[in-house]
Write an enzyme that holds these catalytic residues in place. Sequence first.
Site, short mmCIF file in Angstrom:
data_model
loop_
_atom_site.label_atom_id
_atom_site.label_comp_id
_atom_site.label_asym_id
_atom_site.label_seq_id
_atom_site.Cartn_x
_atom_site.Cartn_y
_atom_site.Cartn_z
N SER A 62 0.80 -1.23 0.00
CA SER A 62 0.00 0.00 0.00
C SER A 62 0.82 1.28 0.00
O SER A 62 0.34 2.31 -0.43
CB SER A 62 -0.91 0.01 1.22
OG SER A 62 -0.15 -0.09 2.40
N HIS A 97 -5.59 -3.86 -1.45
CA HIS A 97 -5.47 -2.72 -2.38
C HIS A 97 -5.65 -3.13 -3.84
O HIS A 97 -5.65 -2.26 -4.71
CB HIS A 97 -4.11 -2.05 -2.20
CG HIS A 97 -4.02 -1.35 -0.89
ND1 HIS A 97 -4.42 -0.06 -0.70
CD2 HIS A 97 -3.64 -1.81 0.33
CE1 HIS A 97 -4.28 0.27 0.56
NE2 HIS A 97 -3.81 -0.79 1.21
N LYS A 112 -11.89 -0.23 0.66
CA LYS A 112 -11.18 0.41 -0.45
C LYS A 112 -12.10 0.37 -1.68
O LYS A 112 -13.12 1.03 -1.68
CB LYS A 112 -9.82 -0.23 -0.62
CG LYS A 112 -9.11 -0.25 0.78
CD LYS A 112 -7.69 -0.56 0.77
CE LYS A 112 -7.13 -0.85 2.16
NZ LYS A 112 -7.38 0.15 3.21
#
Length: 409
Positions: free
Chosen positions: A186, A214, A243
Amino acid sequence: MQVLDIFQKCEGFNRPDELKGLGVYPYFIPLEGSEGTEVEIGGNRLIMIGSNNYLGLTHHPRVRDAAQRAIERYGTSCSGSRFLNGTLELHEELERRLAAFMGQEAALCYSTGFQVNLGAISSICGKGDVILCDRENHASIIDGCRLSFADVRKFRHSDVEDLEHHLQAASGQGRATLVVVDGLYSMMGDLAPLREIRSLADRYGARLMVDEAHAIGVLGQHGRGAAEHCGVHPDLVMGTFSKSLASLGGFVAGPAHVIHFMRHHARSLIFSASITPSAAAAALAALELIETMPEMRRRVLQIAHRVRTGLADIGFRTAGTLASPIVPVLVGDQDRMLRLWRALFDSGLFTNAVTQPAVPVGADLIRTSYIASHTDEQIDEVLRRFAAAGRKVGMIDDGPDTSSQVARG
Ligand SMILES: Cc1ncc(COP(=O)(O)O)c(C=O)c1O
């Protein structure tokens, strides 16, 4: 005997106040409003390039509607753990859909991604087992390893030789072994060498777990993440809803009997209230959009690519793989990074200031990340404002060919 006060350490903790005094404290900034790609702070509008809302689905009408309808039907909270009163048919539908999407037999939802890593790792690994953990894995993986009481051995970041060395040792001792890595890291936006890691795990009889926090929705032909992008199938995969899935919560997916075991052993699942109805419904709606709108992931990667190239042309050093919505701008020392962060903030850009322990000392960076719904005009502004801020803090010169003097990422 003088008794020490457990609170004493808190009194001497004044670095945040020092930074506030200098006007460069970059954390806990309250937003007064958000439209996804733009936020309001102190009455000003800023372009958001510091969010993990990679596909922009937090503001999609179908996701908002689904969350509102779930509140109408179930109320605002489940008021209990999945284990007892907190399982809705909605959770089970979400789990079936996630398992199918990830190409795994079963899935299990937790209230946050952090809790997934705590509970999944510590339930399946225990005393006598070995966990091989990349040094730069997310904090929740590290903490899950600690909670497990297993023998945790960290290998150098994405270093397959070092990993093999540890695998040889563990298999020589006849120890059951889990290899755990982030798919897409990340902070630096780099991909794990998953092909090599998969084949090493197979060679030494270890299981592989990949954190796809991610990468889900962004990488791979179907948006399944870094493993799909690299053409490998992990034994266990975790993801978060915070996310691309535009919500709050997380899941782990894998073989049905392993997920069944976790349902009855993972303490962060059993002893914590389940995801709210609106959060589950929002994640389900976002998943449907990910399945049907591949153009969103193409768009966010195209934007990130444009920014990466544009920043390098201006003279900034960036890092990370091309296949990533994260574009870290490498700065180095903390003072300079904070001054750049402040100059960007004053120019109307919301970025993330990243310092230790998220990165090694002296490797401070400005993390930027992109949203599929950013417009081309917003991206023009991002590049323009970066150039101005870089000049203001003396990171890039005004001269015509200065960009070539700066190493490019
Ligand atoms: C790689 C990784 N894993 C797990 C998590 C935890 O996810 P959540 O925000 O759902 O707790 C994060 C969140 O920052 C993350 O970056």
